[in-house]
Each structure stands twice: as structure tokens, then as C-alpha cells.
Design a protein around this motif. Structure first.
Motif, PDB file in Angstrom:
ATOM      1  N   MET A   1     -30.581 -32.726  -3.728  1.00 41.21           N
ATOM      2  CA  MET A   1     -29.435 -31.925  -4.159  1.00 41.21           C
ATOM      3  C   MET A   1     -29.482 -31.708  -5.661  1.00 41.21           C
ATOM      4  N   SER A   2     -29.400 -30.455  -6.080  1.00 45.56           N
ATOM      5  CA  SER A   2     -29.580 -30.146  -7.501  1.00 45.56           C
ATOM      6  C   SER A   2     -28.419 -29.329  -8.051  1.00 45.56           C
ATOM      7  N   TRP A   3     -27.212 -29.621  -7.565  1.00 44.88           N
ATOM      8  CA  TRP A   3     -26.068 -28.854  -8.044  1.00 44.88           C
ATOM      9  C   TRP A   3     -24.871 -29.761  -8.280  1.00 44.88           C
ATOM     10  N   ILE A   4     -23.937 -29.262  -9.082  1.00 48.85           N
ATOM     11  CA  ILE A   4     -22.678 -29.953  -9.344  1.00 48.85           C
ATOM     12  C   ILE A   4     -21.826 -29.882  -8.081  1.00 48.85           C
ATOM     13  N   ARG A   5     -21.189 -30.982  -7.710  1.00 50.55           N
ATOM     14  CA  ARG A   5     -20.381 -30.988  -6.502  1.00 50.55           C
ATOM     15  C   ARG A   5     -18.889 -30.777  -6.794  1.00 50.55           C
ATOM     16  N   ASN A   6     -18.389 -31.421  -7.825  1.00 46.72           N
ATOM     17  CA  ASN A   6     -16.953 -31.342  -8.111  1.00 46.72           C
ATOM     18  C   ASN A   6     -16.645 -30.089  -8.912  1.00 46.72           C
ATOM     19  N   ALA A   7     -16.699 -28.963  -8.238  1.00 43.38           N
ATOM     20  CA  ALA A   7     -16.472 -27.674  -8.880  1.00 43.38           C
ATOM     21  C   ALA A   7     -16.206 -26.626  -7.811  1.00 43.38           C
ATOM     22  N   TRP A   8     -15.665 -25.491  -8.242  1.00 44.87           N
ATOM     23  CA  TRP A   8     -15.387 -24.381  -7.342  1.00 44.87           C
ATOM     24  C   TRP A   8     -16.541 -23.397  -7.330  1.00 44.87           C
ATOM     25  N   TYR A   9     -16.965 -23.010  -6.142  1.00 47.66           N
ATOM     26  CA  TYR A   9     -17.980 -21.981  -5.943  1.00 47.66           C
ATOM     27  C   TYR A   9     -17.384 -20.869  -5.075  1.00 47.66           C
ATOM     28  N   VAL A  10     -17.900 -19.669  -5.221  1.00 47.11           N
ATOM     29  CA  VAL A  10     -17.514 -18.597  -4.311  1.00 47.11           C
ATOM     30  C   VAL A  10     -18.274 -18.797  -3.002  1.00 47.11           C
ATOM     31  N   GLY A  11     -17.520 -18.915  -1.899  1.00 49.93           N
ATOM     32  CA  GLY A  11     -18.142 -19.116  -0.603  1.00 49.93           C
ATOM     33  C   GLY A  11     -18.215 -17.863   0.239  1.00 49.93           C
ATOM     34  N   ALA A  12     -17.298 -16.922  -0.033  1.00 48.75           N
ATOM     35  CA  ALA A  12     -17.240 -15.682   0.733  1.00 48.75           C
ATOM     36  C   ALA A  12     -16.300 -14.725   0.018  1.00 48.75           C
ATOM     37  N   THR A  13     -16.315 -13.473   0.428  1.00 43.39           N
ATOM     38  CA  THR A  13     -15.294 -12.545  -0.031  1.00 43.39           C
ATOM     39  C   THR A  13     -14.126 -12.612   0.944  1.00 43.39           C
ATOM     40  N   SER A  14     -12.952 -12.222   0.483  1.00 41.67           N
ATOM     41  CA  SER A  14     -11.776 -12.233   1.363  1.00 41.67           C
ATOM     42  C   SER A  14     -12.005 -11.362   2.586  1.00 41.67           C
ATOM     43  N   PRO A 225     -20.334 -23.727 -15.998  1.00 44.88           N
ATOM     44  CA  PRO A 225     -20.558 -24.518 -14.797  1.00 44.88           C
ATOM     45  C   PRO A 225     -19.501 -24.199 -13.741  1.00 44.88           C
ATOM     46  N   PRO A 226     -19.873 -24.301 -12.440  1.00 49.93           N
ATOM     47  CA  PRO A 226     -21.144 -24.840 -11.981  1.00 49.93           C
ATOM     48  C   PRO A 226     -22.293 -23.834 -11.999  1.00 49.93           C
ATOM     49  N   SER A 227     -21.980 -22.524 -11.851  1.00 51.76           N
ATOM     50  CA  SER A 227     -23.086 -21.558 -11.734  1.00 51.76           C
ATOM     51  C   SER A 227     -22.599 -20.121 -11.900  1.00 51.76           C
ATOM     52  N   HIS A 228     -21.636 -19.910 -12.792  1.00 48.51           N
ATOM     53  CA  HIS A 228     -21.082 -18.579 -12.982  1.00 48.51           C
ATOM     54  C   HIS A 228     -21.648 -17.958 -14.261  1.00 48.51           C
ATOM     55  N   VAL A 229     -22.041 -16.698 -14.177  1.00 44.16           N
ATOM     56  CA  VAL A 229     -22.511 -15.972 -15.365  1.00 44.16           C
ATOM     57  C   VAL A 229     -21.725 -14.669 -15.472  1.00 44.16           C
ATOM     58  N   MET A 230     -21.031 -14.500 -16.587  1.00 44.53           N
ATOM     59  CA  MET A 230     -20.324 -13.261 -16.899  1.00 44.53           C
ATOM     60  C   MET A 230     -21.065 -12.588 -18.060  1.00 44.53           C
ATOM     61  N   ILE A 231     -21.380 -11.309 -17.891  1.00 45.56           N
ATOM     62  CA  ILE A 231     -22.169 -10.612 -18.912  1.00 45.56           C
ATOM     63  C   ILE A 231     -21.395  -9.395 -19.402  1.00 45.56           C
ATOM     64  N   GLU A 232     -20.977  -9.440 -20.661  1.00 47.42           N
ATOM     65  CA  GLU A 232     -20.349  -8.277 -21.279  1.00 47.42           C
ATOM     66  C   GLU A 232     -21.450  -7.300 -21.680  1.00 47.42           C
ATOM     67  N   VAL A 233     -21.349  -6.081 -21.188  1.00 39.45           N
ATOM     68  CA  VAL A 233     -22.370  -5.072 -21.464  1.00 39.45           C
ATOM     69  C   VAL A 233     -21.692  -3.744 -21.790  1.00 39.45           C
ATOM     70  N   GLY A 234     -22.413  -2.908 -22.534  1.00 41.60           N
ATOM     71  CA  GLY A 234     -21.877  -1.586 -22.814  1.00 41.60           C
ATOM     72  C   GLY A 234     -22.605  -0.925 -23.963  1.00 41.60           C
ATOM     73  N   VAL A 235     -22.220   0.314 -24.214  1.00 47.43           N
ATOM     74  CA  VAL A 235     -22.741   1.065 -25.356  1.00 47.43           C
ATOM     75  C   VAL A 235     -21.587   1.813 -26.007  1.00 47.43           C
ATOM     76  N   ALA A 236     -21.728   2.040 -27.303  1.00 49.29           N
ATOM     77  CA  ALA A 236     -20.758   2.832 -28.062  1.00 49.29           C
ATOM     78  C   ALA A 236     -21.526   3.857 -28.882  1.00 49.29           C
ATOM     79  N   LEU A 237     -20.906   4.983 -29.143  1.00 46.57           N
ATOM     80  CA  LEU A 237     -21.543   5.973 -30.011  1.00 46.57           C
ATOM     81  C   LEU A 237     -21.859   5.315 -31.339  1.00 46.57           C
ATOM     82  N   MET A 338     -23.989 -33.178 -13.713  1.00 45.16           N
ATOM     83  CA  MET A 338     -24.473 -33.951 -12.579  1.00 45.16           C
ATOM     84  C   MET A 338     -24.593 -35.422 -12.950  1.00 45.16           C
ATOM     85  N   ALA A 339     -25.063 -35.702 -14.154  1.00 42.52           N
ATOM     86  CA  ALA A 339     -25.196 -37.094 -14.608  1.00 42.52           C
ATOM     87  C   ALA A 339     -23.811 -37.747 -14.729  1.00 42.52           C
ATOM     88  N   GLN A 340     -22.844 -36.967 -15.188  1.00 40.16           N
ATOM     89  CA  GLN A 340     -21.490 -37.501 -15.305  1.00 40.16           C
ATOM     90  C   GLN A 340     -20.906 -37.807 -13.925  1.00 40.16           C
TER      91      GLN A 340
END
Length: 345
Positions: A1-14, A225-237, A338-340
Motif C-alpha cells: 500500500m503506497s497511499w495515505i489512508r486518513n484522507a478524503w478521496y473522490v470515489g465517484a461522481t454524484s 495531499p492525499p492526491s489532489h492537483v489544482m492547476i491555474e491556467v490561462g492567457v492574457a493579452l 504516510m510515516a506520520q
């Protein structure tokens, strides 16, 4: 097992959890999701205590899960309610999982259900916000979830993997910076006075900017953590402040990446884009979703082949370059958590 357990993950869409149960393997566990009589989502082991059948292959009746093999009735607390012609008082309780429905997703807690803290679920400001539009999708990918985190925290691959949509040489030529902000790793890159790649030219046209004007472009990747990535992206003149340009001079979005391990070599990837321009344009929302689907499909093949190579050449050590700093720091943060958990247990 290579993941954090005590955390919220997305399991499905509503939308995936409706009148019928949903079976899905998440974080090494087989889970059955269903809605109770009040419409709240419940999750239990996808295991009938009678003969081990998959409960998710059954049906939901009066808010309880009915096994499709012999009719055993299971509650959301993991306790068997009844079974035709049988006494069930001595049936063992199966595991239940803490779940919360929020922002159009079903969040599942991988650790002890009674320790789940709903206040730690990330806040998604764009949900039900008329100033934003959102759409996305789901991929099942046969690769370690950390490979996706590496991929998202190092966007230099766009130049090569996504050359016809969002990639451009300037990404390669512009250095990125990586830093820790508390429990978040941030990798950012800012490009000035460049041509917009095809995807972003189309976005500019959506706000009435035609032709091929020079732009300032940004990519700000945030791993939490545990595995969320939010990426701000865009362009401006170009020349109007880049990231801080007024809304009528830029197109701004947040790429949402919720990555949930299935096993050590596979994952569920919930992807999407929340945009803060032309939110009322439903056709644009569909075009962006379809474009994202094509872009992320290119990543899928790369990651699955990478996983195959890593398994075939397990003795090889991988190189770490400066462009890998975001992924390296993200993995370090995962290892710290995970070590904690191990020390606490």
C-alpha cells in the motif's frame, strides 16, 4: 500500500450513484455505493457475508442493499437486516466507509470511518457559482497514481505529448519554480509575450479576441495531499498584467485533478476544468470538455506504457532533474503523511 489512508478521496461522481448500486475498487478495497431512503450515499464492502457475492450486483430496495444472489438485505452501517427464511442476528458486520456528497462528487475516507472529518474536504469555489462553468470526466488508468501526480506537476511534457493543442516550445524554454506552502507543493511557470497555442487561441476567440495576438501565459500547479492537483491556467493579452490582468483581457481556468488509487498499479482519474469566462456558453463547455478528453487521452497512453516499463525494468533507478522538483516534493509530502500515520498507529 503506497497511499495515505486518513484522507478524503473522490470515489465517484454524484451522477454515478443513482437508483442502482455502484461497485468500485478504491484504495485496495472493493466498495459498494448506494443511496438510502433519504437519498444519502452510503458505502460498504462489496462483499455479501453469506457467500461472498458482490453486493453491487444486486439492487436497492427501500434504501437498503439487496444481494442479487440470495436476497440478503444489507444496511449502510454494514449490518445484515434480513434474509428470506433465515436468521441473520449472528451474521458478521461488514466494513462501512465514511462518505460525503459534495460539489457533485462522492468523497470517501480511506481510513477508520469514525475518524473521518468532513471539514477537511477541499472547498471548490466554482460549484453552483454562476460566475464559473465546469465539466469533466473520468478515466481508469493502469498506472500508479503517483505517476499522474508527477505528470501534472511537470508540465514541460506538454511541448511533446500535447503539441497540437496546449504544447509550445516556450514551456521548455521558461524555467519553473517550486516551493512548499504548508501542506501544499506549488510549481509555477510564467511566459510573456508569446503566441497562444491552439487551445488558448480558441478560448480567446470565445471572449471576442480574434487573430493571433501575443499573450502572457501562466501555469500554477498546486498539489495537496492525499492526491489532489489544482492547476491555474490561462492567457492574457500581452502587456495587461498577465495573471493579474482584468477579466476582459484574459481567459482563466482551473484544471481539476482528483486522483484516487485503485491498486498499487492502477488509478481512477477524475478530471475537469472550471473556467471563469463565458460561463453561460454551454456549447463552449462541451467543446472544452471534449478537448480535455482528447488531451488527457494522450497522457493515458504515456502513463500506462511508463508503468509497464517500470515493472519490466524494476532494477533501474530513475533520474531526477530540475523539472521534476514538483513531483519529487509531492511524493516527499505523501511519504511524510504516510510515516506520520504509521507512527500514530
Amino acid at each position: 500500500m503506497s497511499w495515505i489512508r486518513n484522507a478524503w478521496y473522490v470515489g465517484a461522481t454524484s451522477a454515478e450513484v443513482g437508483d442502482a448500486p455502484l461497485g468500485r475498487r478504491l484504495l485496495g478495497a472493493r466498495m459498494a455505493f448506494f443511496r438510502d431512503a433519504e437519498g444519502r450515499v452510503q458505502a460498504v464492502e462489496d462483499f455479501c457475508p453469506h457467500r461472498g457475492a458482490a453486493l453491487s450486483l444486486g439492487r436497492v430496495c427501500k434504501g437498503e442493499l439487496v444481494c442479487g444472489y440470495h436476497g440478503l438485505v444489507m444496511g449502510g452501517d454494514g449490518v445484515t437486516r434480513s434474509m428470506p427464511g433465515q436468521r441473520v442476528q449472528a451474521f458478521p458486520r461488514i466494513q462501512r466507509f465514511a462518505v460525503e456528497e459534495r460539489y457533485g462528487f462522492i468523497w470517501v475516507w480511506a481510513g477508520v470511518a469514525d475518524e473521518a472529518d468532513p471539514t477537511t474536504i477541499p472547498v471548490l469555489e466554482w460549484h453552483d457559482n454562476p460566475a464559473w462553468a465546469y465539466d469533466g470526466g473520468l478515466f481508469h488508468i493502469k498506472a500508479d497514481y503517483r505517476l499522474m501526480i508527477d505528470n501534472l506537476m511537470d508540465l514541460t511534457h506538454e511541448t511533446y505529448v500535447h503539441s497540437t493543442s496546449i504544447g509550445q516550445q516556450e514551456i521548455d524554454e521558461t524555467p519553473c519554480t517550486t516551493r512548499r506552502e504548508g501542506k501544499t507543493v506549488v510549481t509555477s511557470r510564467f511566459m510573456e509575450n508569446i503566441e497562444a497555442p491552439p487551445f488558448w487561441r480558441g478560448a480567446l476567440e470565445a471572449i471576442g479576441v480574434s487573430g493571433n495576438p501575443k499573450v502572457d501565459r501562466w501555469q500554477v500547479c498546486r498539489f495537496s495531499p492525499p492526491s489532489h492537483v489544482m492547476i491555474e491556467v490561462g492567457v492574457a493579452l500581452a502587456g495587461h498584467g498577465g495573471y493579474d490582468a482584468p477579466d476582459d483581457k484574459k481567459v482563466y481556468s482551473v484544471v481539476t485533478d482528483f486522483i484516487t488509487p485503485e491498486t498499487d498499479g492502477s488509478m481512477w482519474y477524475f478530471w475537469g476544468m472550471a473556467r471563469r469566462f463565458q460561463p453561460q456558453d454551454k456549447d463552449l463547455t462541451t467543446r472544452i470538455r471534449d478537448g480535455q478528453h482528447g488531451i488527457f487521452s494522450e497522457d493515458l497512453e504515456v502513463l500506462e506504457r511508463q508503468q509497464q516499463n517500470l515493472e519490466a525494468f524494476a532494477e533501474r533507478k530513475l533520474l531526477k532533474l530540475n523539472i521534476d522538483a514538483g513531483g519529487v516534493q509531492a511524493r516527499r509530502l505523501i511519504d511524510e503523511h504516510m510515516a506520520q500515520e504509521t507512527a500514530t498507529a
